[in-house]
Scaffold this motif. Structure first.
Motif, PDB file in Angstrom:
ATOM      1  N   ALA A  94       0.837  -1.200   0.000  1.00  0.00           N
ATOM      2  CA  ALA A  94       0.000   0.000   0.000  1.00  0.00           C
ATOM      3  C   ALA A  94       0.868   1.244   0.000  1.00  0.00           C
ATOM      4  CB  ALA A  94      -0.913  -0.004   1.223  1.00  0.00           C
ATOM      5  N   SER A  95       0.338   2.322  -0.566  1.00  0.00           N
ATOM      6  CA  SER A  95       1.067   3.592  -0.568  1.00  0.00           C
ATOM      7  C   SER A  95       1.257   4.105   0.847  1.00  0.00           C
ATOM      8  CB  SER A  95       0.306   4.633  -1.397  1.00  0.00           C
ATOM      9  OG  SER A  95       0.023   4.175  -2.691  1.00  0.00           O
ATOM     10  N   THR A  96       0.168   4.092   1.619  1.00  0.00           N
ATOM     11  CA  THR A  96       0.227   4.419   3.046  1.00  0.00           C
ATOM     12  C   THR A  96      -0.476   3.313   3.799  1.00  0.00           C
ATOM     13  OG1 THR A  96      -1.853   5.661   3.060  1.00  0.00           O
ATOM     14  CG2 THR A  96       0.162   6.905   2.576  1.00  0.00           C
ATOM     15  N   ARG A  97      -0.109   3.151   5.056  1.00  0.00           N
ATOM     16  CA  ARG A  97      -0.743   2.103   5.843  1.00  0.00           C
ATOM     17  C   ARG A  97      -0.657   2.424   7.317  1.00  0.00           C
ATOM     18  NH1 ARG A  97       2.000  -3.475   6.978  1.00  0.00           N
ATOM     19  NH2 ARG A  97       0.242  -3.283   8.399  1.00  0.00           N
ATOM     20  N   LEU A  98      -1.511   1.763   8.096  1.00  0.00           N
ATOM     21  CA  LEU A  98      -1.435   1.850   9.547  1.00  0.00           C
ATOM     22  C   LEU A  98      -0.551   0.725  10.061  1.00  0.00           C
ATOM     23  CD1 LEU A  98      -5.183   2.563  10.447  1.00  0.00           C
ATOM     24  CD2 LEU A  98      -3.337   4.204   9.996  1.00  0.00           C
ATOM     25  N   VAL A  99       0.282   1.054  11.022  1.00  0.00           N
ATOM     26  CA  VAL A  99       1.210   0.086  11.615  1.00  0.00           C
ATOM     27  C   VAL A  99       1.142   0.223  13.130  1.00  0.00           C
ATOM     28  CG1 VAL A  99       3.622  -0.675  11.763  1.00  0.00           C
ATOM     29  CG2 VAL A  99       2.772   0.320   9.641  1.00  0.00           C
ATOM     30  N   PRO A 100       1.085  -0.886  13.877  1.00  0.00           N
ATOM     31  CA  PRO A 100       1.214  -0.765  15.329  1.00  0.00           C
ATOM     32  C   PRO A 100       2.523  -0.058  15.667  1.00  0.00           C
ATOM     33  CG  PRO A 100       0.516  -2.987  14.720  1.00  0.00           C
ATOM     34  CD  PRO A 100       0.884  -2.281  13.443  1.00  0.00           C
ATOM     35  N   ALA A 101       2.450   0.927  16.518  1.00  0.00           N
ATOM     36  CA  ALA A 101       3.631   1.755  16.788  1.00  0.00           C
ATOM     37  C   ALA A 101       4.787   0.941  17.342  1.00  0.00           C
ATOM     38  CB  ALA A 101       3.259   2.884  17.742  1.00  0.00           C
ATOM     39  N   TRP A 102       4.495  -0.124  18.077  1.00  0.00           N
ATOM     40  CA  TRP A 102       5.585  -0.893  18.678  1.00  0.00           C
ATOM     41  C   TRP A 102       6.404  -1.649  17.635  1.00  0.00           C
ATOM     42  CZ3 TRP A 102       5.778  -6.206  18.172  1.00  0.00           C
ATOM     43  CH2 TRP A 102       4.590  -6.873  17.863  1.00  0.00           C
ATOM     44  N   ARG A 103       5.851  -1.812  16.431  1.00  0.00           N
ATOM     45  CA  ARG A 103       6.612  -2.484  15.364  1.00  0.00           C
ATOM     46  C   ARG A 103       7.507  -1.527  14.580  1.00  0.00           C
ATOM     47  NH1 ARG A 103       5.419  -7.768  14.103  1.00  0.00           N
ATOM     48  NH2 ARG A 103       3.399  -8.596  14.778  1.00  0.00           N
ATOM     49  N   ALA A 104       7.292  -0.231  14.711  1.00  0.00           N
ATOM     50  CA  ALA A 104       8.058   0.746  13.941  1.00  0.00           C
ATOM     51  C   ALA A 104       9.376   1.047  14.650  1.00  0.00           C
ATOM     52  CB  ALA A 104       7.252   2.025  13.770  1.00  0.00           C
ATOM     53  N   VAL A 105      10.473   0.763  13.982  1.00  0.00           N
ATOM     54  CA  VAL A 105      11.805   0.948  14.544  1.00  0.00           C
ATOM     55  C   VAL A 105      12.486   2.088  13.797  1.00  0.00           C
ATOM     56  CG1 VAL A 105      14.006  -0.173  15.069  1.00  0.00           C
ATOM     57  CG2 VAL A 105      11.902  -1.525  15.025  1.00  0.00           C
ATOM     58  N   ARG A 106      13.051   3.015  14.544  1.00  0.00           N
ATOM     59  CA  ARG A 106      13.713   4.146  13.890  1.00  0.00           C
ATOM     60  C   ARG A 106      14.845   3.658  12.981  1.00  0.00           C
ATOM     61  NH1 ARG A 106      13.051   7.543  18.568  1.00  0.00           N
ATOM     62  NH2 ARG A 106      11.767   9.343  18.065  1.00  0.00           N
ATOM     63  N   LEU A 107      14.914   4.274  11.807  1.00  0.00           N
ATOM     64  CA  LEU A 107      15.892   3.887  10.802  1.00  0.00           C
ATOM     65  C   LEU A 107      16.952   4.978  10.688  1.00  0.00           C
ATOM     66  CD1 LEU A 107      16.458   1.733   8.588  1.00  0.00           C
ATOM     67  CD2 LEU A 107      15.141   3.183   7.015  1.00  0.00           C
ATOM     68  N   PRO A 108      18.220   4.632  10.907  1.00  0.00           N
ATOM     69  CA  PRO A 108      19.280   5.641  10.778  1.00  0.00           C
ATOM     70  C   PRO A 108      19.294   6.247   9.378  1.00  0.00           C
ATOM     71  CG  PRO A 108      20.111   3.650  11.829  1.00  0.00           C
ATOM     72  CD  PRO A 108      18.740   3.323  11.320  1.00  0.00           C
ATOM     73  N   PRO A 109      19.662   7.498   9.255  1.00  0.00           N
ATOM     74  CA  PRO A 109      19.605   8.175   7.951  1.00  0.00           C
ATOM     75  C   PRO A 109      20.507   7.553   6.898  1.00  0.00           C
ATOM     76  CG  PRO A 109      20.705   9.554   9.600  1.00  0.00           C
ATOM     77  CD  PRO A 109      20.085   8.421  10.334  1.00  0.00           C
ATOM     78  N   GLU A 110      21.569   6.865   7.315  1.00  0.00           N
ATOM     79  CA  GLU A 110      22.487   6.284   6.332  1.00  0.00           C
ATOM     80  C   GLU A 110      21.972   4.979   5.727  1.00  0.00           C
ATOM     81  OE1 GLU A 110      23.959   4.978  10.465  1.00  0.00           O
ATOM     82  OE2 GLU A 110      23.113   6.787   9.526  1.00  0.00           O
ATOM     83  N   ILE A 111      20.867   4.428   6.259  1.00  0.00           N
ATOM     84  CA  ILE A 111      20.314   3.183   5.711  1.00  0.00           C
ATOM     85  C   ILE A 111      19.197   3.535   4.729  1.00  0.00           C
ATOM     86  CG2 ILE A 111      19.241   0.966   6.218  1.00  0.00           C
ATOM     87  CD1 ILE A 111      21.997   1.241   7.449  1.00  0.00           C
ATOM     88  N   PRO A 112      19.347   3.245   3.438  1.00  0.00           N
ATOM     89  CA  PRO A 112      18.298   3.566   2.464  1.00  0.00           C
ATOM     90  C   PRO A 112      17.000   2.804   2.757  1.00  0.00           C
ATOM     91  CG  PRO A 112      20.377   3.065   1.356  1.00  0.00           C
ATOM     92  CD  PRO A 112      20.542   2.670   2.784  1.00  0.00           C
ATOM     93  N   PHE A 113      15.875   3.417   2.415  1.00  0.00           N
ATOM     94  CA  PHE A 113      14.582   2.774   2.624  1.00  0.00           C
ATOM     95  C   PHE A 113      14.514   1.418   1.924  1.00  0.00           C
ATOM     96  CE2 PHE A 113      12.971   7.283   3.149  1.00  0.00           C
ATOM     97  CZ  PHE A 113      12.624   7.146   4.493  1.00  0.00           C
ATOM     98  N   GLU A 114      15.009   1.336   0.700  1.00  0.00           N
ATOM     99  CA  GLU A 114      14.927   0.087  -0.056  1.00  0.00           C
ATOM    100  C   GLU A 114      15.652  -1.046   0.660  1.00  0.00           C
ATOM    101  OE1 GLU A 114      16.178   0.407  -4.085  1.00  0.00           O
ATOM    102  OE2 GLU A 114      14.969   2.175  -4.510  1.00  0.00           O
ATOM    103  N   ILE A 115      16.855  -0.757   1.128  1.00  0.00           N
ATOM    104  CA  ILE A 115      17.642  -1.777   1.822  1.00  0.00           C
ATOM    105  C   ILE A 115      16.920  -2.226   3.085  1.00  0.00           C
ATOM    106  CG2 ILE A 115      19.771  -2.157   3.135  1.00  0.00           C
ATOM    107  CD1 ILE A 115      20.210  -2.328   0.161  1.00  0.00           C
TER     108      ILE A 115
END
Length: 319
Positions: A94-115
């Motif tokens: 999906a283009s946008t989606r709802l995610v349980p907040a506890w599953r969302a882990v901060r991603l460091p800026p040097e790690i590309p979204f695709e990877i």
């Protein structure tokens, strides 16, 4: 345009349909994520086939990465604009989606979204297998089936940092070269190869310490015969079809387990620690190797090519 991909009915790739879908407001404990990349895995195919049915509206995809667009009540530790990655939550195509907040882990800026999107679920699988299912240490000998696939690459890279020797199976010489380039020490080539004999020859008759079998079908019997006395086998997939019944006498002294990364990722106490270990592994180069990028509305094509065994490495969908 906002849209999502749904499973119209259990079946082949043709049952995936693209529909319009407006963003929804996050509820308590949820975030709304604008996805920048979505991972494609065999779990998505199992969902599409109906092996593990999804609740309505039947949107496959269990991993992705993007930017937080909105935050629901009772969410702490995240802000609008944060880069995050998640795994284990169906609804990803999906283009946008709802995610349980506890599953969302901060991603460091040097790690590309695709990877991140292509690596998170496979990273959790590798973490589960190599640290919990059978702790791997310096000198451990692993047999990794489908070593040129997305999970095979991550397992190999992680296992090599632990000092393991990796024997990998692949279907073609081209995939053998790919697996070798990604760290596999010894490659067994061909769908009809005598895996048991070749593992025995490579290990001086001892056998592997741990076999990771995502092939299923008749391969599991070969995996059981390829490990040393009191070795371990993990059955994690059925690309070649269901596993025929196996009698307890066929196990010999081997330990057979069917670990589930979805169950592993559903453990709310374990997930943050495991997910952060995976993020740390990304920084060490333990990531998926992306070999295919598709638009979100090409999800059926991506699944068809993965299912047919035409791909190496990992695939991502780009909204």
């Amino acid at each position: 345009m906002e849209f999502e991909v749904r499973i119209a009915a259990p079946g082949g790739p043709e049952v995936l349909e693209v529909v319009d879908a407006a963003p929804r407001e996050p509820g308590p404990g949820e975030i709304c994520l604008r996805q920048h990349a979505i991972g494609v895995s065999f779990i998505d195919i199992y969902h599409r086939r109906g092996l593990y049915p999804l609740p309505a509206p039947g949107v496959p995809g269990v991993e992705g990465a993007g930017i937080v667009e909105a935050i629901g009540p009772d969410v702490e530790g995240l802000r609008v604009g944060d880069r995050v990655v998640y795994a284990g939550a169906p609804g990803g195509y999906a283009s946008t989606r709802l995610v349980p907040a506890w599953r969302a882990v901060r991603l460091p800026p040097e790690i590309p979204f695709e990877i991140a999107a292509a690596s998170m679920l496979r990273g959790l699988t590798a973490h589960m297998l190599l640290t919990v299912s059978h702790p791997v240490r310096d000198g451990s000998v692993l047999l990794v089936h489908a070593a040129a696939g997305g999970l095979g690459v991550m397992l190999t890279r992680w296992a090599k940092t632990l000092g393991a020797v990796v024997i990998g199976t692949v279907s073609t010489p081209e995939k053998a070269a790919f697996a070798t380039a990604n760290g596999v020490d010894h490659v067994i080539v061909g769908r009809t190869a005598d895996v048991v004999r070749e593992v025995s020859d490579l290990t001086g008759g001892r056998g592997a310490d741990f076999a990771i079998d995502g092939i299923g079908g008749d391969m599991l019997r070969q995996s059981l015969r390829s490990v040393r006395p009191f070795g371990a086998v993990a059955s994690i997939g059925w690309v070649a079809g269901p596993v025929p019944p196996i009698g307890i006498d066929e196990l010999g002294t081997a330990t057979l387990a069917k670990p589930s990364v979805m169950a592993y990722a559903a453990d709310q106490a374990r997930y943050p620690e495991a997910a952060n270990a995976v993020i740390g592994a990304f920084a060490s180069g333990i990531t998926a190797e992306i070999s295919g990028r598709y638009r979100l509305n090409e999800a059926a094509k991506a699944q068809a090519e993965l299912e047919a065994g035409h791909t190496t490495g990992s695939l991502v969908l780009l909204p």
